[in-house]
Design an enzyme around this catalytic site. Sequence first.
Site, PDB file in Angstrom:
ATOM      1  N   HIS A 282       1.106  -1.264  -0.125  1.00  0.00           N
ATOM      2  CA  HIS A 282       0.367  -0.219   0.085  1.00  0.00           C
ATOM      3  C   HIS A 282       0.743   0.912  -0.271  1.00  0.00           C
ATOM      4  O   HIS A 282       1.686   1.234   0.662  1.00  0.00           O
ATOM      5  CB  HIS A 282      -0.454   0.021   1.181  1.00  0.00           C
ATOM      6  CG  HIS A 282      -1.756   0.580   1.407  1.00  0.00           C
ATOM      7  ND1 HIS A 282      -1.966   2.318   1.121  1.00  0.00           N
ATOM      8  CD2 HIS A 282      -2.822   0.750   1.055  1.00  0.00           C
ATOM      9  CE1 HIS A 282      -3.007   3.029   1.295  1.00  0.00           C
ATOM     10  NE2 HIS A 282      -4.103   2.110   0.673  1.00  0.00           N
TER      11      HIS A 282
ATOM     12  N   GLU B 284      -4.191   2.611  -6.992  1.00  0.00           N
ATOM     13  CA  GLU B 284      -4.184   3.489  -5.553  1.00  0.00           C
ATOM     14  C   GLU B 284      -3.712   4.555  -6.249  1.00  0.00           C
ATOM     15  O   GLU B 284      -2.293   5.236  -6.148  1.00  0.00           O
ATOM     16  CB  GLU B 284      -4.586   3.067  -4.728  1.00  0.00           C
ATOM     17  CG  GLU B 284      -3.054   2.104  -4.322  1.00  0.00           C
ATOM     18  CD  GLU B 284      -2.861   2.498  -2.588  1.00  0.00           C
ATOM     19  OE1 GLU B 284      -3.513   2.994  -1.996  1.00  0.00           O
ATOM     20  OE2 GLU B 284      -1.115   2.239  -2.834  1.00  0.00           O
TER      21      GLU B 284
END
Length: 254
Positions: free
Chosen positions: A99, A169
Amino acid sequence: MTPGIRPLVAGNWKMNGKGESLTELRAIAAGLSSDLGRKLDAVICVPATLLSRAAETLEGETVGLGGQDAHFKTSGAHTGDISPEMLKEAGATHVILGHSERRTDHHESNKLICAKTEAAWAAGLVAIVCVGETASERKAERALDVIGDQLSGSLPDGVTAENTIIAYEPIWAIGTGLTPTVQDVRAAHAFMREQLIERFGAKGAHLRLLYGGSVKPSNAAELLGVADVDGALVGGASLKAADFLAICETYRNL
């Protein structure tokens, strides 16, 4: 959406949630126990402190449970870290790796994320591997180069649709309320699909590609309807059952 690929909506609670938050988790599971749950898969990635209790809450439900990071070793002198085997024992089925907040806050490299991914597979977890560019990289027109480098360096050769999910993302859209245009998302996902097919052949055509970055009920239909977007990685909106389920409801009409 990609024809033939079952969509997935994953919630990332990040460093949020205590015992009372399990009420929201129960509501999510209840909402997906209806016919809605037959239209998509769902996973909620909770803080490590909630994993065991969340597993009890979700017992017998169709909602998967994920961790938010894992070490690449099974055990050892790594204070504060959690191994994939520990996540699995606590009830996890999935784990988020790479992430942007981990890449930034903990300086995680593509090589490290690749090692973590292999370790997750060995423990029987599905890896949700994240990629995405910063605002400065986008401004410099390097977005696709960055995504390509991250895909190449973060994914081991053993990738299959069963053991890996990719989440795009754009870092500048996470938690900011900013959202890329549909054209931007389409271009990024088309590029990823092309790169994955080039490297993994037919396996790359069947990998689920999620979009993550300020996904909310008001923009879900627009984003999830884009070609090669096979679901979403949802941050803040996954903390409230009503918002998360509203995003899932989008698949009734797609």
